[in-house]
Design a protein around this motif. Structure first.
Motif, PDB file in Angstrom:
ATOM      1  N   PHE A 176     -10.649  -4.452 -13.181  1.00 48.20           N
ATOM      2  CA  PHE A 176      -9.888  -3.538 -14.033  1.00 48.20           C
ATOM      3  C   PHE A 176      -8.633  -3.039 -13.322  1.00 48.20           C
ATOM      4  O   PHE A 176      -7.550  -2.937 -13.920  1.00 48.20           O
ATOM      5  CB  PHE A 176     -10.770  -2.358 -14.430  1.00 48.20           C
ATOM      6  CG  PHE A 176     -10.050  -1.292 -15.208  1.00 48.20           C
ATOM      7  CD1 PHE A 176      -9.750  -1.476 -16.548  1.00 48.20           C
ATOM      8  CD2 PHE A 176      -9.670  -0.111 -14.591  1.00 48.20           C
ATOM      9  CE1 PHE A 176      -9.071  -0.505 -17.257  1.00 48.20           C
ATOM     10  CE2 PHE A 176      -8.995   0.875 -15.287  1.00 48.20           C
ATOM     11  CZ  PHE A 176      -8.698   0.676 -16.636  1.00 48.20           C
ATOM     12  N   ALA A 177      -8.756  -2.751 -12.033  1.00 40.57           N
ATOM     13  CA  ALA A 177      -7.632  -2.208 -11.272  1.00 40.57           C
ATOM     14  C   ALA A 177      -6.519  -3.223 -11.062  1.00 40.57           C
ATOM     15  O   ALA A 177      -5.395  -2.844 -10.733  1.00 40.57           O
ATOM     16  CB  ALA A 177      -8.117  -1.697  -9.916  1.00 40.57           C
TER      17      ALA A 177
ATOM     18  N   MET B 162       0.828  -1.207   0.000  1.00 39.38           N
ATOM     19  CA  MET B 162       0.000   0.000   0.000  1.00 39.38           C
ATOM     20  C   MET B 162       0.866   1.262   0.000  1.00 39.38           C
ATOM     21  O   MET B 162       0.513   2.275  -0.605  1.00 39.38           O
ATOM     22  CB  MET B 162      -0.913   0.019   1.229  1.00 39.38           C
ATOM     23  CG  MET B 162      -1.839  -1.178   1.339  1.00 39.38           C
ATOM     24  SD  MET B 162      -3.171  -1.166   0.137  1.00 39.38           S
ATOM     25  CE  MET B 162      -4.353  -0.111   0.937  1.00 39.38           C
ATOM     26  N   ALA B 163       2.020   1.195   0.657  1.00 39.14           N
ATOM     27  CA  ALA B 163       2.917   2.351   0.701  1.00 39.14           C
ATOM     28  C   ALA B 163       3.411   2.725  -0.685  1.00 39.14           C
ATOM     29  O   ALA B 163       3.733   3.894  -0.943  1.00 39.14           O
ATOM     30  CB  ALA B 163       4.100   2.061   1.621  1.00 39.14           C
ATOM     31  N   GLY B 164       3.478   1.735  -1.585  1.00 35.93           N
ATOM     32  CA  GLY B 164       3.895   2.016  -2.947  1.00 35.93           C
ATOM     33  C   GLY B 164       2.952   2.948  -3.676  1.00 35.93           C
ATOM     34  O   GLY B 164       3.340   3.612  -4.644  1.00 35.93           O
ATOM     35  N   ALA B 165       1.706   3.033  -3.207  1.00 35.31           N
ATOM     36  CA  ALA B 165       0.720   3.947  -3.798  1.00 35.31           C
ATOM     37  C   ALA B 165       0.705   5.286  -3.074  1.00 35.31           C
ATOM     38  O   ALA B 165       0.132   6.250  -3.585  1.00 35.31           O
ATOM     39  CB  ALA B 165      -0.667   3.324  -3.757  1.00 35.31           C
TER      40      ALA B 165
ATOM     41  N   ASN C 240      -5.714   2.568  -8.214  1.00 32.73           N
ATOM     42  CA  ASN C 240      -5.756   1.227  -8.799  1.00 32.73           C
ATOM     43  C   ASN C 240      -4.667   0.330  -8.233  1.00 32.73           C
ATOM     44  O   ASN C 240      -4.876  -0.873  -8.041  1.00 32.73           O
ATOM     45  CB  ASN C 240      -5.616   1.318 -10.319  1.00 32.73           C
ATOM     46  CG  ASN C 240      -6.868   1.827 -10.994  1.00 32.73           C
ATOM     47  OD1 ASN C 240      -7.941   1.849 -10.395  1.00 32.73           O
ATOM     48  ND2 ASN C 240      -6.742   2.247 -12.237  1.00 32.73           N
ATOM     49  N   LEU C 241      -3.496   0.917  -7.958  1.00 32.47           N
ATOM     50  CA  LEU C 241      -2.396   0.134  -7.394  1.00 32.47           C
ATOM     51  C   LEU C 241      -2.764  -0.439  -6.034  1.00 32.47           C
ATOM     52  O   LEU C 241      -2.435  -1.590  -5.713  1.00 32.47           O
ATOM     53  CB  LEU C 241      -1.147   1.018  -7.270  1.00 32.47           C
ATOM     54  CG  LEU C 241       0.099   0.365  -6.661  1.00 32.47           C
ATOM     55  CD1 LEU C 241       0.582  -0.778  -7.544  1.00 32.47           C
ATOM     56  CD2 LEU C 241       1.204   1.398  -6.471  1.00 32.47           C
ATOM     57  N   ALA C 242      -3.465   0.347  -5.241  1.00 34.00           N
ATOM     58  CA  ALA C 242      -3.828  -0.090  -3.882  1.00 34.00           C
ATOM     59  C   ALA C 242      -5.092  -0.928  -3.847  1.00 34.00           C
ATOM     60  O   ALA C 242      -5.287  -1.720  -2.914  1.00 34.00           O
ATOM     61  CB  ALA C 242      -4.000   1.129  -2.980  1.00 34.00           C
ATOM     62  N   ALA C 243      -5.963  -0.777  -4.849  1.00 35.34           N
ATOM     63  CA  ALA C 243      -7.288  -1.400  -4.800  1.00 35.34           C
ATOM     64  C   ALA C 243      -7.215  -2.917  -4.756  1.00 35.34           C
ATOM     65  O   ALA C 243      -7.933  -3.568  -3.985  1.00 35.34           O
ATOM     66  CB  ALA C 243      -8.118  -0.935  -5.992  1.00 35.34           C
TER      67      ALA C 243
END
Length: 478
Positions: free
Chosen positions: A423-424, A48-51, A208-211
């Motif tokens: 999609f994410a 999650m930190a990457g987002a 989208n990265l975190a979803a």
């Protein structure tokens, strides 16, 4: 969820013993919470930190979506006569055998891919505990096989004495989470929080990265519906347990993830596959704290895998009993364990781990497996939402005014939510999930032919078998 509880639920359901309704609201809620909060939460803050810190908002949005899914499953349980198999039963009831089969097939993929994701997180804490720096792919793969097959062997043995171990792992799993989510906030350094958007793209890319990772953390919201046959007053309690359990898990997730982001500097967190080790070292500043939490994560990970190994065999068991999965998946041992499903699922999960570690290692393997699990579980969620939507617009029940608007909203949002997280998850995950889904369709063809031979399904009427008068009517209409 504990494997022992799963065995009790499903064994009593199969034998018809008076265990029906054994789970009240409290037990059903605990079932949901225990299923949602697995080992993946110990790695989730790093992904999650990457987002960026925007991922906290995304996590809240996913929590709301999961809550609506819990409401949806409660509504479906109220009207579907037979709920054995949960999502599989809902879809089959509304759309027929083929849709039911696809649901069971996709959920089975979700389970063994999800187990692989849990193991990939577990591997990171094993490596941290033993101080294995920069491990080779073969080392990580060997540890992963250990994590997959120990729970499989335990489930195959049907050891009742494992109940105490399951209870212990549940307690151990929650202790570090509660400590970080409460006490950890007294040690938070605002300088540790990274940028709002750390994805390198626009805000939508960050969301989208975190979803996908966020939804993976909520897989398990459906377990109360799967165990509906064992829930006391399921029409009332399945929906309530799903909502309460999901809300409690969501609040804990948000508190813990945000606290870890404030405890571990952002540039360190994004590359740390065992972020709770670093978080505890920041809190207590003693060498043994990190090792202790790594050991807790290892033990609780085995407990989570022990329960989900059994769950992996249950959906195909229900479908196989109806002739909609390979008959071997309906085989049980003398202790009532669906042994073939456990073995087959663990073998496939092992092959997936080999494939994953052949190209990536560490946190990248966990992220890849998470997205694959999310796509394959979003399909059963989507089909369940469509089943409820089809029922509402069919006019089979007089739903009017506010009640109709409410139920339609839940169904439509559940459907759109499932589409969004699909999609994410990214093109690669959707592409590979679609290939796995398509591989199941030829298998359904063989199963359908078998059911027709056994007289369990009616074959379609061919044109050559129709009366001449009907053929004339059809051609004249064209």
């Amino acid at each position: 969820m504990t494997a022992t509880l799963d065995r009790l639920i499903h064994r009593t359901a199969r034998s018809g013993s008076p265990g029906k309704g054994a789970l009240g609201l409290t037990s059903s809620t605990a079932l949901v919470v225990g299923s949602i909060i697995g080992t993946g939460v110990f790695t989730m803050p790093a992904v999650m930190a990457g987002a960026g810190t925007s991922s906290i908002i995304t996590l809240g949005i996913i929590a709301v979506g999961a809550l609506l899914l819990g409401v949806l499953f409660g509504q479906l349980t109220q009207r579907v006569p037979s709920t054995d198999g949960g999502l599989y039963a809902y879809t089959r009831h509304e759309f027929g055998d083929f849709a039911g089969y696809l649901t069971a097939w996709c959920y089975w993929i979700t389970c063994w891919a999800g187990n692989a994701a849990i193991v990939s997180s577990w591997v990171l804490y094993v490596e941290s505990f033993f101080g294995i720096d920069a491990p080779s792919a073969w080392t990580s793969f060997g540890i992963a096989l250990t994590g997959l097959w120990i729970p499989a062997i335990v489930n195959l043995a049907g050891v009742r004495q494992m109940a105490w171990f399951q209870k212990l792992t549940v307690v151990l799993k929650f202790l570090p989470l509660l400590l970080v989510g409460t006490v950890g906030w007294f040690f938070v350094d605002t300088a540790s929080f990274g940028p709002f958007n750390a994805s390198g793209g626009n805000l939508y890319d960050a969301v989208n990265l975190a979803a996908g990772v966020a939804l993976f953390s909520f897989i398990g919201v459906e377990v109360a519906s799967i165990a509906a046959g064992r829930v006391r007053d399921p029409r009332r309690n399945v929906g309530r347990a799903s909502v309460i359990g999901t809300a409690a898990s969501g609040l804990l997730y948000i508190a813990v993830t945000a606290a870890v982001m404030g405890l571990v500097p952002h540039d360190q967190l994004v590359d740390d596959g065992a972020p709770f080790v670093a978080a505890f070292q920041q809190m207590f500043d003693v060498g043994w704290a990190g090792k202790a939490v790594a050991l807790v994560a290892i033990i609780s990970g085995l407990g989570a895998l022990n329960g989900w190994t059994m769950v992996t065999a249950e959906m195909p068991y229900a479908a196989a009993r109806d002739g909609l999965f390979l008959p071997a998946f309906a085989k049980e041992s003398r202790t009532g364990v669906p042994w073939f499903g456990i073995v087959a699922s663990t073998v496939v999960g092992s092959l997936l781990m080999a494939w994953s570690y052949s190209s990536e290692t560490g946190l990248k393997v966990f992220t890849y497996l998470v997205y694959l699990s999310v796509v394959t579980v979003a399909i059963p969620y989507f089909l369940s939402a469509c089943a409820q939507l089809a029922y509402l617009v069919s006019g089979r029940r007089a739903v009017q005014g506010w009640a109709l608007a409410r139920d339609l909203t839940v169904s439509v949002v559940g459907m759109l939510f499932s589409l969004w997280v699909t999609f994410a998850s990214g093109y690669q995950s959707v592409y590979q999930a679609m290939l796995l889904l398509l591989l199941g369709i030829p298998l359904y063809g063989f199963l359908k032919a078998r059911r027709e031979r056994l007289g369990l399904a009616s074959p379609p009427v061919e044109a050559s078998e129709m009366p001449a008068a009907e053929l004339v009517d059809i051609t004249s209409e064209r």
